[in-house]
Design an enzyme around this catalytic site. Structure first.
Site, PDB file in Angstrom:
ATOM      1  N   HIS A   1     -16.929  66.609  26.555  1.00 17.05           N
ATOM      2  CA  HIS A   1     -16.095  66.432  27.746  1.00 17.05           C
ATOM      3  C   HIS A   1     -14.626  66.598  27.387  1.00 17.05           C
ATOM      4  O   HIS A   1     -14.279  66.692  26.216  1.00 17.05           O
ATOM      5  CB  HIS A   1     -16.382  65.100  28.441  1.00 17.05           C
ATOM      6  CG  HIS A   1     -15.989  63.875  27.676  1.00 17.05           C
ATOM      7  ND1 HIS A   1     -16.565  63.517  26.468  1.00 17.05           N
ATOM      8  CD2 HIS A   1     -15.062  62.917  27.931  1.00 17.05           C
ATOM      9  CE1 HIS A   1     -16.024  62.389  26.039  1.00 17.05           C
ATOM     10  NE2 HIS A   1     -15.096  62.006  26.911  1.00 17.05           N
TER      11      HIS A   1
ATOM     12  N   HIS B   1     -11.814  64.806  27.553  1.00 18.71           N
ATOM     13  CA  HIS B   1     -10.839  63.797  27.119  1.00 18.71           C
ATOM     14  C   HIS B   1     -10.237  64.141  25.764  1.00 18.71           C
ATOM     15  O   HIS B   1     -10.929  64.610  24.862  1.00 18.71           O
ATOM     16  CB  HIS B   1     -11.491  62.406  27.078  1.00 18.71           C
ATOM     17  CG  HIS B   1     -11.689  61.822  28.443  1.00 18.71           C
ATOM     18  ND1 HIS B   1     -12.598  60.825  28.701  1.00 18.71           N
ATOM     19  CD2 HIS B   1     -11.093  62.113  29.635  1.00 18.71           C
ATOM     20  CE1 HIS B   1     -12.552  60.516  29.993  1.00 18.71           C
ATOM     21  NE2 HIS B   1     -11.657  61.284  30.581  1.00 18.71           N
TER      22      HIS B   1
ATOM     23  N   ASP C   1      -9.324  62.458  23.247  1.00 16.42           N
ATOM     24  CA  ASP C   1      -9.868  61.880  22.008  1.00 16.42           C
ATOM     25  C   ASP C   1     -11.173  62.567  21.579  1.00 16.42           C
ATOM     26  O   ASP C   1     -11.792  62.159  20.579  1.00 16.42           O
ATOM     27  CB  ASP C   1     -10.050  60.354  22.134  1.00 16.42           C
ATOM     28  CG  ASP C   1     -11.072  59.952  23.177  1.00 16.42           C
ATOM     29  OD1 ASP C   1     -11.063  60.527  24.281  1.00 16.42           O
ATOM     30  OD2 ASP C   1     -11.906  59.071  22.898  1.00 16.42           O
ATOM     31  N   HIS C   2     -11.577  63.623  22.310  1.00 18.04           N
ATOM     32  CA  HIS C   2     -12.750  64.415  21.919  1.00 18.04           C
ATOM     33  C   HIS C   2     -12.387  65.881  21.675  1.00 18.04           C
ATOM     34  O   HIS C   2     -13.223  66.654  21.216  1.00 18.04           O
ATOM     35  CB  HIS C   2     -13.847  64.314  22.992  1.00 18.04           C
ATOM     36  CG  HIS C   2     -14.344  62.916  23.144  1.00 18.04           C
ATOM     37  ND1 HIS C   2     -15.558  62.489  22.655  1.00 18.04           N
ATOM     38  CD2 HIS C   2     -13.748  61.814  23.669  1.00 18.04           C
ATOM     39  CE1 HIS C   2     -15.695  61.192  22.897  1.00 18.04           C
ATOM     40  NE2 HIS C   2     -14.610  60.755  23.516  1.00 18.04           N
TER      41      HIS C   2
ATOM     42  N   HIS D   1     -18.857  59.661  33.477  1.00 18.94           N
ATOM     43  CA  HIS D   1     -17.637  59.336  32.718  1.00 18.94           C
ATOM     44  C   HIS D   1     -16.557  60.362  33.084  1.00 18.94           C
ATOM     45  O   HIS D   1     -15.457  60.007  33.475  1.00 18.94           O
ATOM     46  CB  HIS D   1     -17.968  59.347  31.230  1.00 18.94           C
ATOM     47  CG  HIS D   1     -16.808  59.095  30.334  1.00 18.94           C
ATOM     48  ND1 HIS D   1     -16.178  57.878  30.247  1.00 18.94           N
ATOM     49  CD2 HIS D   1     -16.143  59.922  29.465  1.00 18.94           C
ATOM     50  CE1 HIS D   1     -15.185  57.966  29.370  1.00 18.94           C
ATOM     51  NE2 HIS D   1     -15.140  59.192  28.890  1.00 18.94           N
TER      52      HIS D   1
ATOM     53  N   ASP E   1     -19.448  60.255  25.589  1.00 22.20           N
ATOM     54  CA  ASP E   1     -19.083  58.961  26.156  1.00 22.20           C
ATOM     55  C   ASP E   1     -19.961  58.603  27.351  1.00 22.20           C
ATOM     56  O   ASP E   1     -19.537  57.858  28.237  1.00 22.20           O
ATOM     57  CB  ASP E   1     -17.606  58.949  26.581  1.00 22.20           C
ATOM     58  CG  ASP E   1     -16.659  58.909  25.387  1.00 22.20           C
ATOM     59  OD1 ASP E   1     -17.144  58.848  24.247  1.00 22.20           O
ATOM     60  OD2 ASP E   1     -15.432  58.944  25.612  1.00 22.20           O
TER      61      ASP E   1
ATOM     62  N   HIS F   1     -18.173  56.728  20.293  1.00 19.27           N
ATOM     63  CA  HIS F   1     -17.303  55.628  19.854  1.00 19.27           C
ATOM     64  C   HIS F   1     -18.078  54.516  19.147  1.00 19.27           C
ATOM     65  O   HIS F   1     -19.247  54.270  19.441  1.00 19.27           O
ATOM     66  CB  HIS F   1     -16.572  54.984  21.046  1.00 19.27           C
ATOM     67  CG  HIS F   1     -15.566  55.890  21.674  1.00 19.27           C
ATOM     68  ND1 HIS F   1     -14.240  55.884  21.311  1.00 19.27           N
ATOM     69  CD2 HIS F   1     -15.685  56.832  22.644  1.00 19.27           C
ATOM     70  CE1 HIS F   1     -13.579  56.792  22.037  1.00 19.27           C
ATOM     71  NE2 HIS F   1     -14.437  57.378  22.856  1.00 19.27           N
TER      72      HIS F   1
HETATM   73 FE    FE Z   1     -13.866  58.961  24.224  1.00 17.53          FE
HETATM   74 ZN    ZN Z   2     -14.082  60.051  27.097  1.00 20.07          ZN
END
Ligand code: FE
Ligand code: ZN
Length: 255
Positions: A56, A58, A60-61, A114, A133, A171
């Site tokens: 996805h 985001h 942080d990915h 998400h 996530d 995570h």
């Molecule tokens: Fe994440």
């Molecule tokens: Zn995420």
């Protein structure tokens, strides 16, 4: 030949993971939270990065994608529905598509909730699932772009995978998730067992994943919204299951 994997932490609590095909030497990173730990894992294993499979959009990915791609010239595969928010995408995929990593084959499962276009990757031959996530060990992702009904349906798709599927999530949230899960099902003995196991792993500085789908089905409250006792204890007996799920998610948001 079975897939090999290498799991490591990125950023604060993100997991990075490499999947390697020893037949063709192809190696995929599932998501790329940041480049440096991925490079370190490549160095440790001696593997060469050929693909990045994104779950996805985001940051942080995806934050490490551009640096990794410019260095390794790897292919970037991303969900069609949110590819415009992901850098350097080469190929977009949808529900039911197959992605080859050398001789390994991943099936694309759309798991929105998400984010609106979130996907998961399942390697049936190795029973490995990379769920980003959407599902966490004893938890699930926040419902940010979708709605609870959508997220519940996505979790049901994952829950249908074989019990011995190894689940890799985005995570390290297991301990906090267990603390919350105990408020939903305080008498679930499998939760207590998971807590002991997670404590042991963390004391050894080890990740608490992968987890098995069968264990998640038994102890993850977000996969248990359709267990009559769970609905009853929340005062929601007879309500649609997604509403039970929504209540559990809401409680976790406030926890
Ligand atoms: Fe994440
Ligand atoms: Zn995420």
């Amino acid at each position: 030949m079975p897939a090999q994997s290498c799991l490591f932490l990125c950023l604060k609590d993100n997991f990075g993971v490499l999947v390697h095909d020893s037949e063709t030497m192809a190696t995929a990173a599932i998501d790329a939270p940041e480049a440096a730990p991925v490079e370190a894992a490549l160095k440790r294993t001696g593997w060469q990065l050929t693909d990045i499979l994104v779950t996805h959009h985001h940051h942080d990915h995806t934050g490490g994608i551009e640096a990794l791609k410019s260095r390794h010239r790897c292919r970037v595969v991303a969900p069609a529905a949110e590819a415009s928010g992901i850098p350097a995408v080469d190929e977009t995929v949808r529900e039911g598509d197959r992605v080859q990593v050398g001789s390994l084959e991943a099936h694309v499962i759309e798991t929105p909730g998400h984010t609106a276009g979130h996907i998961s990757y399942f390697l049936p031959a190795d029973k490995l699932a990379f769920v980003g996530d959407t599902l966490f060990s004893i938890g699930c992702g926040r419902v940010i772009e979708g709605n609870p009904e959508m997220m519940w349906k996505s979790l049901l798709k994952l829950r249908a995978l074989p019990d011995d599927t190894r689940i890799f999530c985005g995570h390290e949230y297991t301990m906090a998730n267990i603390s919350f899960a105990k408020t939903i099902e305080p008498a679930n003995a499998l939760l207590v067992a998971r807590e002991q196991e997670a404590n042991r792993l963390i004391a050894q500085n080890k990740p608490t994943i992968p987890t098995f789908m069968g264990e998640e089905k038994a102890a993850n409250p977000f996969l248990r919204a359709d267990v009559p006792e769970v609905a009853q204890s929340l005062g929601l007996a007879g309500k649609p299951t997604w509403q039970v799920f929504a209540e559990i998610r809401e409680r976790k948001n406030r926890f």
